[in-house]
Motif scaffolding. Structure first.
Motif, PDB file in Angstrom:
ATOM      1  N   THR A 151       0.838  -1.203   0.000  1.00 21.19           N
ATOM      2  CA  THR A 151       0.000   0.000   0.000  1.00 21.19           C
ATOM      3  C   THR A 151       0.869   1.248   0.000  1.00 21.19           C
ATOM      4  N   GLN A 152       1.974   1.200   0.738  1.00 22.69           N
ATOM      5  CA  GLN A 152       2.909   2.331   0.754  1.00 22.69           C
ATOM      6  C   GLN A 152       3.588   2.502  -0.612  1.00 22.69           C
ATOM      7  N   VAL A 153       3.853   1.392  -1.287  1.00 20.98           N
ATOM      8  CA  VAL A 153       4.417   1.455  -2.640  1.00 20.98           C
ATOM      9  C   VAL A 153       3.457   2.184  -3.574  1.00 20.98           C
ATOM     10  N   LEU A 154       2.186   1.806  -3.519  1.00 17.21           N
ATOM     11  CA  LEU A 154       1.185   2.406  -4.396  1.00 17.21           C
ATOM     12  C   LEU A 154       1.000   3.893  -4.091  1.00 17.21           C
ATOM     13  N   LEU A 155       1.076   4.240  -2.808  1.00 14.31           N
ATOM     14  CA  LEU A 155       0.980   5.646  -2.421  1.00 14.31           C
ATOM     15  C   LEU A 155       2.181   6.434  -2.930  1.00 14.31           C
ATOM     16  N   LEU A 164       5.944   1.980 -11.378  1.00 16.17           N
ATOM     17  CA  LEU A 164       5.731   1.127 -10.211  1.00 16.17           C
ATOM     18  C   LEU A 164       7.038   0.522  -9.723  1.00 16.17           C
ATOM     19  N   ILE A 165       7.884   0.096 -10.640  1.00 15.10           N
ATOM     20  CA  ILE A 165       9.138  -0.548 -10.247  1.00 15.10           C
ATOM     21  C   ILE A 165      10.038   0.416  -9.472  1.00 15.10           C
ATOM     22  N   ASP A 166       9.985   1.712  -9.809  1.00 11.64           N
ATOM     23  CA  ASP A 166      10.771   2.714  -9.083  1.00 11.64           C
ATOM     24  C   ASP A 166      10.193   2.938  -7.689  1.00 11.64           C
ATOM     25  N   ALA A 167       8.872   2.912  -7.569  1.00 16.38           N
ATOM     26  CA  ALA A 167       8.241   3.054  -6.254  1.00 16.38           C
ATOM     27  C   ALA A 167       8.579   1.866  -5.364  1.00 16.38           C
ATOM     28  N   GLU A 168       8.608   0.669  -5.954  1.00 17.28           N
ATOM     29  CA  GLU A 168       8.969  -0.528  -5.180  1.00 17.28           C
ATOM     30  C   GLU A 168      10.390  -0.424  -4.647  1.00 17.28           C
ATOM     31  N   LEU A 169      11.300  -0.001  -5.496  1.00 15.54           N
ATOM     32  CA  LEU A 169      12.701   0.133  -5.068  1.00 15.54           C
ATOM     33  C   LEU A 169      12.839   1.167  -3.961  1.00 15.54           C
ATOM     34  N   ALA A 170      12.101   2.267  -4.072  1.00  9.90           N
ATOM     35  CA  ALA A 170      12.196   3.330  -3.074  1.00  9.90           C
ATOM     36  C   ALA A 170      11.648   2.886  -1.722  1.00  9.90           C
ATOM     37  N   VAL A 171      10.563   2.126  -1.722  1.00 13.87           N
ATOM     38  CA  VAL A 171       9.897   1.745  -0.473  1.00 13.87           C
ATOM     39  C   VAL A 171      10.412   0.417   0.082  1.00 13.87           C
ATOM     40  N   LEU A 172      10.634  -0.560  -0.803  1.00 12.97           N
ATOM     41  CA  LEU A 172      10.971  -1.914  -0.367  1.00 12.97           C
ATOM     42  C   LEU A 172      12.446  -2.270  -0.500  1.00 12.97           C
ATOM     43  N   GLY A 173      13.162  -1.525  -1.348  1.00 11.22           N
ATOM     44  CA  GLY A 173      14.553  -1.856  -1.595  1.00 11.22           C
ATOM     45  C   GLY A 173      14.722  -3.007  -2.566  1.00 11.22           C
ATOM     46  N   THR A 174      13.633  -3.460  -3.152  1.00  8.83           N
ATOM     47  CA  THR A 174      13.651  -4.488  -4.198  1.00  8.83           C
ATOM     48  C   THR A 174      12.482  -4.202  -5.114  1.00  8.83           C
ATOM     49  N   ASP A 175      12.269  -5.023  -6.140  1.00  7.95           N
ATOM     50  CA  ASP A 175      11.163  -4.769  -7.057  1.00  7.95           C
ATOM     51  C   ASP A 175      10.499  -6.073  -7.470  1.00  7.95           C
ATOM     52  N   TYR A 234       1.286   3.142 -17.567  1.00 12.68           N
ATOM     53  CA  TYR A 234       2.676   3.515 -17.833  1.00 12.68           C
ATOM     54  C   TYR A 234       3.277   2.490 -18.794  1.00 12.68           C
ATOM     55  N   VAL A 235       3.811   2.969 -19.892  1.00 11.36           N
ATOM     56  CA  VAL A 235       4.421   2.070 -20.880  1.00 11.36           C
ATOM     57  C   VAL A 235       5.930   2.075 -20.673  1.00 11.36           C
ATOM     58  N   PRO A 236       6.525   0.922 -20.329  1.00 10.76           N
ATOM     59  CA  PRO A 236       7.982   0.892 -20.142  1.00 10.76           C
ATOM     60  C   PRO A 236       8.711   1.222 -21.441  1.00 10.76           C
ATOM     61  N   ILE A 237       9.818   1.923 -21.304  1.00 11.86           N
ATOM     62  CA  ILE A 237      10.610   2.320 -22.470  1.00 11.86           C
ATOM     63  C   ILE A 237      11.406   1.120 -22.974  1.00 11.86           C
ATOM     64  N   THR A 238      11.283   0.855 -24.260  1.00 12.57           N
ATOM     65  CA  THR A 238      12.010  -0.259 -24.880  1.00 12.57           C
ATOM     66  C   THR A 238      13.330   0.244 -25.449  1.00 12.57           C
ATOM     67  N   PRO A 239      14.466  -0.340 -25.041  1.00 10.55           N
ATOM     68  CA  PRO A 239      15.752   0.067 -25.615  1.00 10.55           C
ATOM     69  C   PRO A 239      15.757  -0.105 -27.133  1.00 10.55           C
ATOM     70  N   PRO A 240      16.345   0.836 -27.865  1.00  9.88           N
ATOM     71  CA  PRO A 240      16.341   0.759 -29.333  1.00  9.88           C
ATOM     72  C   PRO A 240      16.853  -0.569 -29.886  1.00  9.88           C
ATOM     73  N   ALA A 241      17.886  -1.131 -29.269  1.00 11.16           N
ATOM     74  CA  ALA A 241      18.443  -2.392 -29.768  1.00 11.16           C
ATOM     75  C   ALA A 241      17.435  -3.535 -29.633  1.00 11.16           C
ATOM     76  N   ILE A 242      16.658  -3.525 -28.553  1.00 10.44           N
ATOM     77  CA  ILE A 242      15.643  -4.561 -28.357  1.00 10.44           C
ATOM     78  C   ILE A 242      14.518  -4.377 -29.364  1.00 10.44           C
ATOM     79  N   TRP A 243      14.100  -3.140 -29.550  1.00  5.76           N
ATOM     80  CA  TRP A 243      13.041  -2.856 -30.520  1.00  5.76           C
ATOM     81  C   TRP A 243      13.457  -3.308 -31.924  1.00  5.76           C
ATOM     82  N   ALA A 244      14.682  -2.991 -32.305  1.00  4.25           N
ATOM     83  CA  ALA A 244      15.161  -3.363 -33.642  1.00  4.25           C
ATOM     84  C   ALA A 244      15.226  -4.873 -33.817  1.00  4.25           C
ATOM     85  N   ALA A 245      15.603  -5.568 -32.761  1.00  5.09           N
ATOM     86  CA  ALA A 245      15.793  -7.017 -32.860  1.00  5.09           C
ATOM     87  C   ALA A 245      14.487  -7.804 -32.750  1.00  5.09           C
TER      88      ALA A 245
END
Length: 273
Positions: A151-155, A164-175, A234-245
């Motif tokens: 709940t704290q992550v979501l807040l 969301l993954i950045d909020a998890e790292l900030a609150v929980l120290g993992t994701d 939220y749409v995660p950013i795809t690295p150009p190399a992954i997109w191309a491949a």
């Protein structure tokens, strides 16, 4: 602390775990699936309900798992069993603010995107479906096992307008990706599935193209199509190399989008999501 408490996680239904580990094993037969499902009557019933859904447009009622395999094919039935088992795996705690409905809609969307994309780029479509379905299993685990902390992550996510993954790292120290990888390893999934789940948010750093890249793309495409129903997608950013491949030609992409959107609601209805 988090890792220690994950030991209390309920076991994945045995038939689901066995079928996931059987992907890529061509010796699995319809009799094998029927025998495994016979030990789980609730999952058998759910699988047959899905097989008889409007999505497959059967002209007659399918009454047994073996009949479903004959009519729909072994791979399709295996995917139905895996999806049916996973979507009924956890009972959400009453105290959580996590949106389980949106979670499963996104997961089904990612499974369909992973399957369709794998077919376009000559990868294993069953594996694409499975990793798409499983990729965020760490979110489900964290929200169910640690509802107060999550709940704290979501807040944090809401107040800082971040991924969301950045909020998890900030609150929980993992994701959720790292936790999902630990869960997949605990369930003894193949190393490539563990890696795909654990690193789907960082595909360029972990073997790039391949199953990790496919999982990332399935996640991104499901978010991009807005299949969860959430307004703040939220749409995660795809690295150009992954997109191309990993990307098929533009016209194939449009066909992929149409295919997934046509399938999506029928599958969600069959799974009662």
């Amino acid at each position: 602390m988090l890792k220690a408490r994950l030991k209390d996680l309920p076991a994945l239904p045995a038939v689901v775990a066995e079928l996931i580990t059987s992907i890529g094993n061509d010796t699995v037969t319809s009799d094998d699936i029927a025998a495994k499902l016979s030990k789980d009557l609730a999952l058998s019933a759910k699988t047959l309900r899905m097989a008889n859904s409007s999505f497959y447009g059967m002209s007659r009622q399918i009454e047994t798992i073996q009949e479903a395999v004959t009519v729909l094919g072994l791979r399709t039935v295996r995917n139905l069993v895996i999806a049916g088992g996973l979507t009924s795996w956890f009972t959400p705690p009453a105290s959580t603010d996590f949106n389980f409905h949106a979670f499963w809609r996104h997961a089904i969307g990612a499974a369909l995107c992973g399957q369709a994309l794998a077919q376009e780029i000559d990868m294993d479509a069953d594996m694409g479906f499975t990793v798409g379905l499983l990729h965020d299993i760490g979110q489900m685990t964290l929200s169910c096992c640690f509802p107060d902390e999550y709940t704290q992550v979501l807040l944090h996510r809401q107040t800082h307008d971040c991924m969301l993954i950045d909020a998890e790292l900030a609150v929980l120290g993992t994701d959720h990706a790292a936790i999902g990888g630990q869960i997949a390893e605990h369930w003894r999934f193949s190393p490539v599935v563990v890696e795909a789940i654990a690193h789907h948010h960082a595909p360029a750093m972990h073997h790039g193209p391949g199953l990790v890249g496919l999982t990332h793309m399935a996640d991104a495409l499901s978010h991009g199509l807005g299949l969860s129903g959430l307004e703040d997608e939220y749409v995660p950013i795809t690295p150009p190399a992954i997109w191309a491949a990993m990307s098929p030609k533009p016209d194939a992409f449009m066909q992929l989008f149409a295919k997934v959107e046509n399938q999506f609601e029928c599958v969600c209805q069959a799974l009662q999501i």
